[in-house]
Design a protein around this motif. Structure first.
Motif, PDB file in Angstrom:
ATOM      1  N   SER A 149       0.737  -1.187   0.043  1.00 37.75           N
ATOM      2  CA  SER A 149      -0.089   0.013  -0.029  1.00 37.75           C
ATOM      3  C   SER A 149       0.875   1.315  -0.060  1.00 37.75           C
ATOM      4  O   SER A 149       2.103   1.283   0.404  1.00 37.75           O
ATOM      5  CB  SER A 149      -0.953   0.021   1.006  1.00 37.75           C
ATOM      6  N   ALA A 150       0.289   2.437  -0.335  1.00 37.39           N
ATOM      7  CA  ALA A 150       1.086   3.465  -0.532  1.00 37.39           C
ATOM      8  C   ALA A 150       0.749   4.499   0.799  1.00 37.39           C
ATOM      9  O   ALA A 150       0.290   5.583   0.596  1.00 37.39           O
ATOM     10  CB  ALA A 150       0.647   4.288  -1.836  1.00 37.39           C
ATOM     11  N   TYR A 151       1.339   3.958   1.772  1.00 44.98           N
ATOM     12  CA  TYR A 151       1.226   4.653   2.989  1.00 44.98           C
ATOM     13  C   TYR A 151       1.990   5.739   2.949  1.00 44.98           C
ATOM     14  O   TYR A 151       3.361   5.759   2.519  1.00 44.98           O
ATOM     15  CB  TYR A 151       1.617   3.604   4.401  1.00 44.98           C
ATOM     16  N   TYR A 152       1.769   6.814   4.027  1.00 45.29           N
ATOM     17  CA  TYR A 152       2.374   8.197   4.022  1.00 45.29           C
ATOM     18  C   TYR A 152       3.854   7.927   4.371  1.00 45.29           C
ATOM     19  O   TYR A 152       4.669   8.672   4.345  1.00 45.29           O
ATOM     20  CB  TYR A 152       1.822   9.140   4.509  1.00 45.29           C
ATOM     21  N   THR A 153       4.066   6.778   5.282  1.00 48.41           N
ATOM     22  CA  THR A 153       5.448   6.591   5.844  1.00 48.41           C
ATOM     23  C   THR A 153       5.732   5.149   5.777  1.00 48.41           C
ATOM     24  O   THR A 153       4.849   4.170   6.031  1.00 48.41           O
ATOM     25  CB  THR A 153       5.306   7.017   7.369  1.00 48.41           C
ATOM     26  N   ASN A 154       6.783   4.883   5.394  1.00 44.97           N
ATOM     27  CA  ASN A 154       7.281   3.424   5.374  1.00 44.97           C
ATOM     28  C   ASN A 154       7.437   2.821   6.561  1.00 44.97           C
ATOM     29  O   ASN A 154       7.775   1.500   6.786  1.00 44.97           O
ATOM     30  CB  ASN A 154       8.609   3.316   4.546  1.00 44.97           C
TER      31      ASN A 154
END
Length: 297
Positions: A149-154
């Motif tokens: 998913s393209a979470y705002y933080t890894n």
């Protein structure tokens, strides 16, 4: 038994992961890697060795491969082999400890007040069979979902990996604590609970359990409730829902097929049960964690 003890002041570092599946017979390649690898068996048996030690990773088993050791398959696995795999690094201090060291550390943790249990290590056996593998498998699926998913933080994927290893630690800790104080009745109860888990795909009744484990039906119901805090029918339902959650998160099987797989004939009844225990429908649960990474390593 060797156990990885790893500091989690910083979360563990997730590198890569996936859901491996092979329709054809398959054998693991020979290699040396510089990261840890966690393998969680799903279907069939993976035959793999670390240096000179051979392991059979069956469904429900968890194997931790260590960095800078030789890993290779020693026997061909049958078709339809599948397992989760995750590579990671320990950013803090880590070491292999013995079972005696583990007992010492766990005893110190158990003696702490619950409000002060700010322990900062995870403990993962090199090879184990967790007592609630369905919870592990669901966390594996959640980890893959977050990784894709393209979470705002890894950081999200690192914390989810760390949470997975905390769950493995907690299950091992609970099992150790229980085994220290088991009576004959407790042992019999654990066998019954394990039988329910293994046979959760079948129709299970209290009468059936009473006959199989040589109990009076009414006594068994009272005994089970006193020991576990829930009635036996509810426990059977929970095991079936747990199995259903595993299938929902790791397969694309239709709801009707999953209903049959957990030993329930009426699809509407299954959906009511699922909603009761999970506060969402089976479809809503599946949609919550739909991303995965399926490959051949």
């Amino acid at each position: 038994m060797d156990i990885l003890k790893a500091d989690i002041h910083q979360p563990l570092e997730y590198i890569s992961g996936g859901l491996f599946h092979s329709d054809e017979p398959w054998i693991h390649s020979k290699r040396v890697i510089n990261s840890y690898e966690l393998i969680v068996g799903i279907d069939q048996t993976l035959y793999i060795q670390q240096d000179e030690t051979q392991y059979k990773v069956n469904p429900g088993d968890v194997l931790l491969l260590l960095p800078n050791h030789l890993h290779q398959g020693y026997k061909i696995s049958p078709g339809n082999l599948s397992f989760y795999w995750f590579h990671f690094h320990c950013l803090g201090r880590s070491e292999l400890i013995s079972k005696n060291d583990l007992v010492r550390d766990m005893t110190l943790a158990w003696n702490q007040p619950i409000s002060q249990r700010n322990n900062t290590n995870v403990y993962v056996p090199v090879f184990s069979t967790p007592i609630s593998i369905e919870r592990i498998q669901i966390q594996c699926q959640q980890l893959l979902h977050i990784a894709k998913s393209a979470y705002y933080t890894n950081q999200a994927v690192h914390f989810q990996l760390t949470s997975l290893l905390i769950e493995l630690t907690e299950q091992m800790s609970s099992l150790m604590k229980t085994q220290q104080h088991k009576t004959e009745a407790d042992i019999k109860l654990e066998k019954m609970k394990e039988w329910i888990r293994i046979n959760s795909s079948k129709t299970i009744t209290v009468t059936m359990l009473a006959e199989k484990f040589n109990y009076n039906k009414d006594y068994l119901s009272r005994f089970f409730k006193r020991k576990t805090g829930i009635n036996i029918v509810e426990y059977i339902h929970l095991m079936k829902i747990s199995k259903a959650k595993e299938l929902l998160s790791s397969t694309s099987l239709p709801i009707k097929v999953i209903t049959n797989h957990v030993g329930i004939e009426d699809e509407k009844y299954f959906m009511r049960l699922f909603k009761k225990y999970e506060n969402m429908t089976p479809t809503e649960f599946r949609n919550a964690y739909y991303r995965t990474h399926m490959n051949n390593k």
